[in-house]
Design an enzyme around this catalytic site. Structure first.
Site, mmCIF file in Angstrom:
data_model
loop_
_atom_site.group_PDB
_atom_site.id
_atom_site.type_symbol
_atom_site.label_atom_id
_atom_site.label_comp_id
_atom_site.label_asym_id
_atom_site.label_seq_id
_atom_site.Cartn_x
_atom_site.Cartn_y
_atom_site.Cartn_z
ATOM 1 N N ALA A 255 0.792 -1.138 0.196
ATOM 2 C CA ALA A 255 0.135 -0.003 -0.101
ATOM 3 C C ALA A 255 0.960 1.194 0.125
ATOM 4 O O ALA A 255 1.992 1.378 0.392
ATOM 5 C CB ALA A 255 -0.945 -0.170 1.024
ATOM 6 N N LYS A 256 0.075 2.254 -0.186
ATOM 7 C CA LYS A 256 0.777 3.487 -0.315
ATOM 8 C C LYS A 256 1.694 3.975 1.082
ATOM 9 O O LYS A 256 2.706 4.547 0.887
ATOM 10 C CB LYS A 256 -0.445 4.675 -0.521
ATOM 11 C CG LYS A 256 0.047 6.096 -0.355
ATOM 12 C CD LYS A 256 -1.109 6.813 -0.968
ATOM 13 C CE LYS A 256 -2.053 7.385 -0.042
ATOM 14 N NZ LYS A 256 -3.400 7.873 -0.406
#
Ligand code: GLU
Length: 489
Positions: A255-256
């Protein structure tokens, strides 16, 4: 798999930076088109204006271009089935949605947001997954006409058969059959006249003649509904290849917040673009042989859908770095020099050094380009160091042994003519002295390295450092070390 007249598409939504999962989809999509002499199409899916991010389309173009994933048809270059930006195709979808209403495969739904919220609340209270309760599915025609004439806002929903099953085929997963009762009457056209992704992707893939749809397997569960749409229209269903997710570990998606989920993060960290592509190709695809290093052309030649994995890939930064290092070793001196120079110049501005020796020394020892500034920072500035630097247990060196070693090597270096100050000549002279002294190489080379750099870890040893720094600077640094050691001993 059909390999005639292949047309694949990458259909990103401009919602931010390029996640490497998306880039990998683009890569596989591009490879499949090129492998079979087909066309790779870029379509920008920007109908969800709420998620639209300014500048994101440019990031998509820029990333694909940098990676060499050049599209044959797309928004900027046009093509026979444009426009290639979904928001510019708005007029098209309404007519297709209405066609489905007429043929009995879709219906108008006038339910208000408030009603839907209430229904979902009630469903949740009963422990049912919130879904549309098909309230408007069988409204009498007169009622529908009246509401339309009154201008009551509506959406158009897909009329999923209430019983039976739908089977779809995925190249990777084979045939998947689901009971129609499990599928919801999804919205095709929203109240503002915009299509949902679920509708637009089917219409556009058909109108654009897409033969193979490669996408993330988050869309797998929707594929039966897409098939029902294709069947309702009487259109040929494309071949599907749903690819697995990329995970940080067994339970977390990449994820980011991991700080390395985007293509740009890796470029910034000093990864070389062909190495990034090489690594992400291997995240979810296994080549047949032992080879691990692949250029884009080699990937096209080697790629085989059968090698795609049906389980999630775990992202491994160590492996990615190893692949990057291998790429950096493999490219030509000239290419490495061009890549490395901006990094070298971050900390080393001196023009009077032998840059080619420096580059040659760095190339086999660089894992990430961004490691370079720290590696070469001793060139402009010799840092303060203490006697500890001369200590090496294995080589049996320390500040006491460094003094005679440097005393012996100084006149040898002074004896090399200015014009002869090359790595080869320095090597020959210093090794002759080592032999004469009857000592281990390290007994001389280690203090040399320490005196020339003020560091324990350097790209290259004493000889290379001397060649990089040039004669004047090298002699001056050795003399400084001697002075320091002399005063202390
Ligand atoms: N716009 C969708 C996305 O970015 C594309 C999915 C697809 O390839 O069909 O996830």
């Amino acid at each position: 798999m059909n390999t005639e007249n292949v047309r694949t598409r990458f259909a990103p939504s401009p919602t931010g930076f390029m996640h490497i999962g998306n880039l990998r989809t683009a890569l596989y999509t591009y490879i499949i088109a090129k492998k079979y002499g087909g066309k790779f199409i870029l379509r920008i899916e920007d109908t969800d204006q709420g998620r639209f991010v300014e500048g994101a389309t440019e990031v998509i173009y820029d990333t694909l271009r940098k990676c060499g994933l050049n599209w044959d048809e797309g928004p900027d270059i046009g093509g026979p089935v444009g426009p290639y930006v979904q928001s510019e195709r708005m007029g098209i979808f309404k007519q297709y949605a209405e066609q489905l209403v007429k043929s009995g495969h879709a219906y108008y739904c006038f339910c208000t947001k408030e009603r839907m919220e209430q229904v979902h609340e009630e469903q949740k209270a009963k422990g049912i997954t919130p879904t549309y309760d098909r309230h408007c599915r069988d409204l009498p025609k007169e009622e529908v006409d009246r509401l339309l004439a009154e201008g009551v806002p509506y959406v158009i929903r897909q009329k999923i058969p209430l019983d039976g099953e739908t089977t779809f085929h995925d190249e990777l997963y084979g045939d998947i059959t689901v009971p129609n009762a499990d599928l919801d009457d999804q919205i095709l056209l929203k109240a503002d006249g915009m299509p949902t992704y679920n509708f637009a992707n089917v219409v556009d893939d058909h109108l654009m003649g897409i033969t193979h749809v490669v996408r993330g397997n988050e869309y797998l569960s929707s594929a039966p509904k897409y098939n029902l749409l294709y069947e309702a229209f009487g259109w040929e269903i494309p071949e599907y290849i749903h690819v697995e997710r990329i995970m940080r570990d067994a339970t977390h998606k990449l994820a980011k917040r991991d700080g390395d989920a985007y293509f740009g993060d890796f470029v910034e960290k000093g990864y070389y673009i062909p190495a990034i592509l090489n690594y992400i190709a291997l995240l979810g695809w296994a080549p047949k042989g032992e080879q691990e290093i692949f250029s884009l052309d080699e990937l096209i030649a080697e790629f085989d859908i059968g090698g795609l994995s049906k389980s999630p890939a775990i992202f491994d930064p160590v492996k990615m770095t190893a692949i990057n290092a291998e790429w950096l070793r493999k490219i030509s001196h000239e290419e490495f020099k061009e890549l490395a120079l901006p990094y070298i110049r971050q900390t080393c501005k001196r023009e009077d050094i032998d840059i080619d020796v420096l580059v040659k020394t760095l190339q086999p020892r660089t894992e990430l380009l961004s490691d370079i500034p720290e590696k070469v920072d001793f060139i402009d500035q010799l840092r303060e160091y203490d006697n500890e630097l001369f200590f090496n247990k294995k080589m049996k060196t320390n500040a006491e042994t460094a003094l005679p070693a440097l005393q012996a090597v100084l006149p040898v270096l002074e004896g090399i003519a200015d014009g002869d100050w090359t790595e080869e000549k320095i090597h020959a002279a210093v090794f002759a002295e080592i032999e004469k002294l009857g000592v281990k190489n390290g007994w001389v080379l280690l203090p040399m390295r320490a005196a020339l750099s003020g560091k324990a870890m350097t790209p290259g040893g004493g000889i290379e450092l001397a060649a990089i720094l040039g004669k004047t600077e090298s002699l001056s640094r050795i003399k400084m070390a001697l002075e320091k050691l002399g005063q202390q001993n």
